[in-house]
Design an enzyme around this catalytic site. Structure first.
Site, mmCIF file in Angstrom:
data_model
loop_
_atom_site.group_PDB
_atom_site.id
_atom_site.type_symbol
_atom_site.label_atom_id
_atom_site.label_comp_id
_atom_site.label_asym_id
_atom_site.label_seq_id
_atom_site.Cartn_x
_atom_site.Cartn_y
_atom_site.Cartn_z
ATOM 1 N NE ARG A 145 -4.139 -1.794 0.289
ATOM 2 C CZ ARG A 145 -4.152 -3.074 -0.094
ATOM 3 N NH1 ARG A 145 -3.097 -3.604 -0.689
ATOM 4 N NH2 ARG A 145 -5.226 -3.817 0.082
ATOM 5 C CD GLU A 194 -4.507 2.531 1.933
ATOM 6 O OE1 GLU A 194 -3.647 3.050 1.197
ATOM 7 O OE2 GLU A 194 -5.689 2.412 1.622
ATOM 8 C CB SER A 253 -8.490 -1.385 3.714
ATOM 9 O OG SER A 253 -8.761 -2.649 3.198
#
Ligand code: EPU
Length: 335
Positions: free
Chosen positions: A160, A331, A235
């Site tokens: 990520r 995130e 997420s």
């Protein structure tokens, strides 16, 4: 190129958060972007709006990247090299690759967002990350208006993560992404438990890339909310990596804690599990909350504000810190 005034960004972010953009322009070509950057450098870039939480009105000029187009650069018997412009919707592009029998992206089906943002957070799901298929990223340098090419290694991809979240953050506008996909002998990745189970349920022994894409779509639809129905950004947190010693101590208390080995001394623990254990899963507070089927996903049921969702995220972070002594990293980009 028309600059509009006072536009609501509600339909431009998958969380469905209303904030006001003082000025807004939609860009449909690299040339338009270069012209615009001669006049305005202090811009707010908006692409698919799938990885951001808007917590305040935007005073800068909002530049909506809407550059479309897919081209085949070259191909041989085995492979095809494609360049895709930033404004193409990720999943629509992916479905097109499946229809052409181009393999490599099938595990990344149904991820929200546009092609131009897929390298920024190196989207990943079910054992595949987009970095495995990217050959090149092209971007306009905001300061100079020059078109710069980043090779795969220059993108410094990680979990990520990429150069576009670090050193290059805010300096470039990604205009296209190039991919290397297979035409024959596709390297299928079916090792992820949920995919294996779904293929078994369908009695498929020798899956095609379409079978895998269909399985992933079913799995995602069963766990993750569709942003068109319930606002969300996938997420919200990264899965944290902890030391082996800390993991062993946790395992004594929670024998069923899921984990993935990262290295000899590092273990990744699913944030969704930690959040569920802390009692947040499915909790609803007014118009926002934690998704009932995947605790890693925060949701907007209608008219929540970005500030409310951000506060919930901070509350979750503090609870996880107290309960497990683990730092959960957000995130999604908080604006
Ligand atoms: N789990 C729980 N409770 C929950 C959610 C998960 O106990 O509420 C447990 C599951 O039972 C399983 C483990 O956690 O044992 C892992 O769950 P899952 O397979 O759903 O994957 P994840 O680690 O929670 C990651 C990605 C997802 C991606 C899936 C599948 C991150 C931050 N998230 O989630 O990505 O779809 O794997 O590969 O790495 C996204 O980035 O937006 C996203 C959805």
């Amino acid at each position: 190129m028309i600059i509009q005034q006072n536009i609501s960004l509600k339909s431009y972010n998958t969380f469905g958060i209303h904030v006001n953009a003082k000025r807004f322009v939609s860009i449909t070509s690299v040339y338009q972007l270069q012209q615009l950057l001669k006049e305005e450098k202090d811009i707010f870039l908006l692409s698919g709006g799938s990885n951001m939480l808007l917590t305040k009105d935007i005073d800068k000029l909002v530049v909506h990247l809407n550059i479309k187009g897919i081209s085949i650069d070259r191909e041989d018997q085995n492979n095809v090299y494609l360049t895709v412009n930033a404004g193409e919707n990720w999943h629509e592009f992916l479905l097109w690759t499946i229809s052409q029998n181009y393999g490599g992206l099938e595990n990344l089906s149904l991820i929200p967002g546009n092609v131009g943002t897929c390298p920024i957070q190196n989207i990943g799901a079910y054992g595949v990350e987009v970095k495995d298929r990217i050959t090149k990223v092209e971007a306009i340098e905001i300061e100079t208006g020059k078109l710069i090419s980043f090779s795969n290694s220059e993108c410094e991809f990680g979990y990520r993560n990429s150069i576009f979240k670090n050193y290059a953050k805010g300096k470039y506008v990604i205009t296209s992404v190039s991919f290397l996909l297979t035409k024959v002998n596709h390297k299928l990745n079916t090792s992820y438990g949920a995919i294996e189970t779904e293929l078994e349920n369908r009695n498929i022994k020798n899956p095609t890339i379409k079978d895998i894409s269909d399985a992933v779509i079913t799995i995602r639809q069963s766990k993750l909310p569709d942003p068109k129905e319930i606002g969300n950004s996938g997420s919200f947190f990264k899965n944290p990596v902890i030391s082996k010693n800390q993991f062993k101590a946790l395992q004594k208390e929670y024998p069923n804690i899921p984990s993935y080995i990262i290295s000899e001394n590092e273990i990744k623990v699913p944030a969704g599990w930690l959040i569920e254990q802390s009692g947040f899963k499915g909790k609803r507070y007014g118009d926002y909350g934690v998704h009932e089927k995947q605790a890693l996903v925060l949701v907007n049921y209608g008219n929540a504000s970005g500030k409310e969702i951000h506060q919930l995220a901070q509350n979750i972070q503090q609870t996880i810190k107290k309960k497990f002594d683990i730092n959960l990293e957000i995130e999604v980009n908080i604006i």
